[in-house]
Design a protein around this motif. Structure first.
Motif, PDB file in Angstrom:
ATOM      1  N   TYR A   1     -25.563   5.009 -10.761  1.00 27.30           N
ATOM      2  CA  TYR A   1     -26.888   5.287 -11.328  1.00 27.30           C
ATOM      3  C   TYR A   1     -27.276   6.750 -11.094  1.00 27.30           C
ATOM      4  O   TYR A   1     -27.919   7.383 -11.941  1.00 27.30           O
ATOM      5  CB  TYR A   1     -27.939   4.335 -10.742  1.00 27.30           C
ATOM      6  N   ALA A   2     -26.843   7.293  -9.964  1.00 23.11           N
ATOM      7  CA  ALA A   2     -27.148   8.705  -9.698  1.00 23.11           C
ATOM      8  C   ALA A   2     -26.507   9.608 -10.758  1.00 23.11           C
ATOM      9  O   ALA A   2     -27.116  10.573 -11.231  1.00 23.11           O
ATOM     10  CB  ALA A   2     -26.670   9.083  -8.297  1.00 23.11           C
ATOM     11  N   ILE A   3     -25.283   9.269 -11.138  1.00 24.52           N
ATOM     12  CA  ILE A   3     -24.613  10.048 -12.192  1.00 24.52           C
ATOM     13  C   ILE A   3     -25.422   9.944 -13.488  1.00 24.52           C
ATOM     14  O   ILE A   3     -25.669  10.940 -14.183  1.00 24.52           O
ATOM     15  CB  ILE A   3     -23.178   9.515 -12.433  1.00 24.52           C
ATOM     16  N   TYR A   4     -25.854   8.756 -13.781  1.00 30.01           N
ATOM     17  CA  TYR A   4     -26.635   8.516 -14.995  1.00 30.01           C
ATOM     18  C   TYR A   4     -27.942   9.331 -14.949  1.00 30.01           C
ATOM     19  O   TYR A   4     -28.331  10.002 -15.915  1.00 30.01           O
ATOM     20  CB  TYR A   4     -26.909   7.005 -15.086  1.00 30.01           C
ATOM     21  N   ILE A   5     -28.597   9.307 -13.792  1.00 32.17           N
ATOM     22  CA  ILE A   5     -29.839  10.086 -13.651  1.00 32.17           C
ATOM     23  C   ILE A   5     -29.546  11.580 -13.843  1.00 32.17           C
ATOM     24  O   ILE A   5     -30.263  12.286 -14.563  1.00 32.17           O
ATOM     25  CB  ILE A   5     -30.482   9.828 -12.253  1.00 32.17           C
ATOM     26  N   GLY A   6     -28.467  12.034 -13.216  1.00 35.07           N
ATOM     27  CA  GLY A   6     -28.114  13.459 -13.322  1.00 35.07           C
ATOM     28  C   GLY A   6     -27.829  13.872 -14.759  1.00 35.07           C
ATOM     29  O   GLY A   6     -28.302  14.915 -15.238  1.00 35.07           O
ATOM     30  N   GLU A   7     -27.064  13.042 -15.446  1.00 38.06           N
ATOM     31  CA  GLU A   7     -26.734  13.381 -16.839  1.00 38.06           C
ATOM     32  C   GLU A   7     -27.974  13.361 -17.717  1.00 38.06           C
ATOM     33  O   GLU A   7     -28.166  14.235 -18.571  1.00 38.06           O
ATOM     34  CB  GLU A   7     -25.706  12.381 -17.381  1.00 38.06           C
ATOM     35  N   THR A   8     -28.822  12.359 -17.484  1.00 41.06           N
ATOM     36  CA  THR A   8     -30.031  12.264 -18.311  1.00 41.06           C
ATOM     37  C   THR A   8     -30.942  13.468 -18.045  1.00 41.06           C
ATOM     38  O   THR A   8     -31.534  14.035 -18.964  1.00 41.06           O
ATOM     39  CB  THR A   8     -30.779  10.940 -18.031  1.00 41.06           C
TER      40      THR A   8
ATOM     41  N   LEU B   1     -26.136  17.263  -9.637  1.00 35.66           N
ATOM     42  CA  LEU B   1     -27.501  17.341  -9.110  1.00 35.66           C
ATOM     43  C   LEU B   1     -27.667  18.438  -8.049  1.00 35.66           C
ATOM     44  O   LEU B   1     -28.756  18.580  -7.490  1.00 35.66           O
ATOM     45  CB  LEU B   1     -27.932  15.975  -8.563  1.00 35.66           C
ATOM     46  N   ASP B   2     -26.602  19.180  -7.795  1.00 37.52           N
ATOM     47  CA  ASP B   2     -26.685  20.339  -6.912  1.00 37.52           C
ATOM     48  C   ASP B   2     -27.249  19.963  -5.537  1.00 37.52           C
ATOM     49  O   ASP B   2     -28.269  20.494  -5.102  1.00 37.52           O
ATOM     50  CB  ASP B   2     -27.570  21.413  -7.594  1.00 37.52           C
ATOM     51  N   PHE B   3     -26.609  18.999  -4.887  1.00 41.97           N
ATOM     52  CA  PHE B   3     -27.085  18.544  -3.576  1.00 41.97           C
ATOM     53  C   PHE B   3     -25.939  17.893  -2.809  1.00 41.97           C
ATOM     54  O   PHE B   3     -24.793  17.912  -3.273  1.00 41.97           O
ATOM     55  CB  PHE B   3     -28.270  17.574  -3.754  1.00 41.97           C
ATOM     56  N   ASP B   4     -26.218  17.368  -1.615  1.00 36.23           N
ATOM     57  CA  ASP B   4     -25.198  16.669  -0.817  1.00 36.23           C
ATOM     58  C   ASP B   4     -25.303  15.174  -1.048  1.00 36.23           C
ATOM     59  O   ASP B   4     -26.372  14.594  -0.859  1.00 36.23           O
ATOM     60  CB  ASP B   4     -25.413  16.935   0.679  1.00 36.23           C
TER      61      ASP B   4
END
Ligand code: AMP
Ligand code: ZN
Length: 441
Positions: A191-198, A234-237
């Motif tokens: 879901y994080a990937i999805y959030i990042g792409e969106t 997302l430029d984070f850890d």
């Protein structure tokens, strides 16, 4: 934007305990929990009696091996309250999971259990850099699933500003991330990937428009390659966090910012690795099935719970100062290993390949079928926007690269189907990566 690496520790007294002190603590707690289970849970008493083991026989951690295992089927058979070790009136929380087969399991927590779990999650968030100054957006689902409430409780315990978004409505998630200036995000890695792409599709630049510095991602298997994608996006850890309903939700183990395996909260759970076939314990460093015994849970303690998750344990020192043993990434589950034409295939192996190929997006589906009594594997993978605009020759190149790498890493040939961006269904929780049509017949 990544923050300077911190080695802050939520509860150093336990997280940095000497090995001798930890062994003594675990032994004492194990003896108590075994006695409690024997006295209060009929199936544990019956199983121990059948093996000829009495609570007083458990004197050292090595004696763990004499205890019977607990399986997910036990939770189903005893559904809903048969494994509770305290009166129902002492249970203050139910969490649950539908599992992969759809039949529910539930776990009961006393207030003490909820507090312990909250601390485990607080330890995890602290290890990823969270302090009371942070704004934590929790985008795991809230409900019976442990993800949402688990991270929520941990962030609240730290005193961070906690945003209980739950999963779904991705554009609104991103609007809140931006407007509130969230510094941490917690959800499944897919879901994080999805959030990042969106976010990027909405025209946001995470580096300037968002304030994210880190996050805790788990509840499903993911790979190092996926981590790199996510961190770039997302430029984070991005730290890994592990948990399961039967033991406690997220926080059973967690990565520090060294990102070299997940520290197990050993003052609350004892991990073992066993050979899934012989059921014999294996030494640290061996890959095998992870088994947990809870040593502080009151509501529904678990003796030697077989997770079916496959990983390694590593007791080498970590630069963060924690002394707890670390779990390597979950490389698969004994029950999600696919056997294709006699070859063992874990979806995670294929994910590593896909994510390393330029032009392939981290969205894929493995379709296993049987054609003319021979197994077949089709790997459907999205091309990312850059690959999409490329020429037919480039697409052919991507397809061949994936095919060759799968052949060399996994040892089987697969049909590679490149599909258009946004055609593989996105997940707001745990991603579904495999359709095994052989099981549907
Ligand atoms: P549930 O009880 O429904 O939350 O599911 C727990 C299962 O999710 C575990 O047994 C693992 O198979 C999986 N899981 C949880 N966290 C992770 C993680 N960090 N990496 C890989 N698998 C995970
Ligand atoms: Zn560490």
């Amino acid at each position: 934007m990544k923050a300077p690496k911190t080695h802050a520790i939520y509860n150093p007294e336990y997280e940095c305990m000497s090995r001798d002190a930890m062994t003594a603590l675990q032994t004492e707690r194990l003896r108590q929990v075994v006695r409690h289970e024997y006295d209060h849970v009929p199936i544990y008493r019956a199983r121990m009696d059948a093996k000829g083991v009495r609570p007083e026989d458990i004197r050292t951690l090595d004696d763990l091996r004499h205890l019977p295992f607990t399986e997910k089927t036990d939770l189903r058979d005893q559904f809903p309250f048969g494994l509770f070790a305290v009166p129902k009136k002492d249970i203050v929380r139910i969490q649950g999971s539908s599992g992969t087969t759809g039949k529910p399991i539930v776990a009961g927590y006393t207030q003490h259990d909820v507090d312990v779990w909250a601390e485990m999650a607080a330890r995890a968030l602290t290890a990823a850099g969270c302090t009371a100054e942070d704004i934590v957006q929790v985008s795991y689902g809230y409900g019976l699933f442990t993800g949402g409430l688990g991270l929520h409780q941990g962030a609240s315990l730290i005193g961070a500003m906690t945003v209980p978004m739950s999963s779904g409505n991705t554009q609104r998630q991103i609007m809140m991330l931006k407007e509130l200036g969230a510094t941490m995000l917690c959800c499944t890695p897919s879901y994080a990937i999805y959030i990042g792409e969106t976010a990027r599709e909405m025209g946001l630049d995470p580096h300037t428009d968002l304030k994210l510095k880190a996050g805790c991602f788990g509840a499903e298997p993911w790979t190092e390659e996926m981590r790199m994608r996510l961190e770039q996006l997302l430029d984070f850890d991005a730290c890994d966090i592990y948990g399961l309903t039967e033991i406690a939700g997220p926080g059973v183990s967690f990565e520090c910012l060294e990102k070299n395996g997940m520290h197990v909260n050993e003052d609350h759970v004892i991990p073992e690795i066993i050979d899934p076939v012989t059921e014999e314990p294996l030494p640290y460093g061996s890959s095998g099935e992870l088994v947990f015994t809870t040593i502080t849970k009151q509501g529904m303690p678990m003796l030697r719970y077989r997770t079916h998750d496959i990983c390694r344990l590593d007791a080498s020192p970590c630069a963060c100062g924690r002394t707890t043993v670390r779990m390597g990434r979950i490389t698969g589950r004994t029950d999600d290993m696919l056997i294709i034409r006699g070859v063992n295939v874990f979806p995670s192996q294929i994910e590593s390949v896909l994510v390393s190929v330029k032009g392939a997006a981290p969205h894929y589906l493995l379709v296993v079928d049987r054609e003319h009594s021979t197994d077949s594997l089709e790997v459907q993978v999205e091309i990312d926007e850059s690959g999409f605009s490329d020429t037919v020759a480039d697409l052919e190149h991507i397809r061949n690269e994936i095919k060759d790498k799968i052949k060399s890493v996994v040892g089987i040939s697969a049909k590679i189907t490149l599909v258009n961006p946004h055609t593989i269904p996105r997940s707001e929780g745990k991603a579904k990566r495999v359709i095994d049509k052989r099981k549907l017949v």
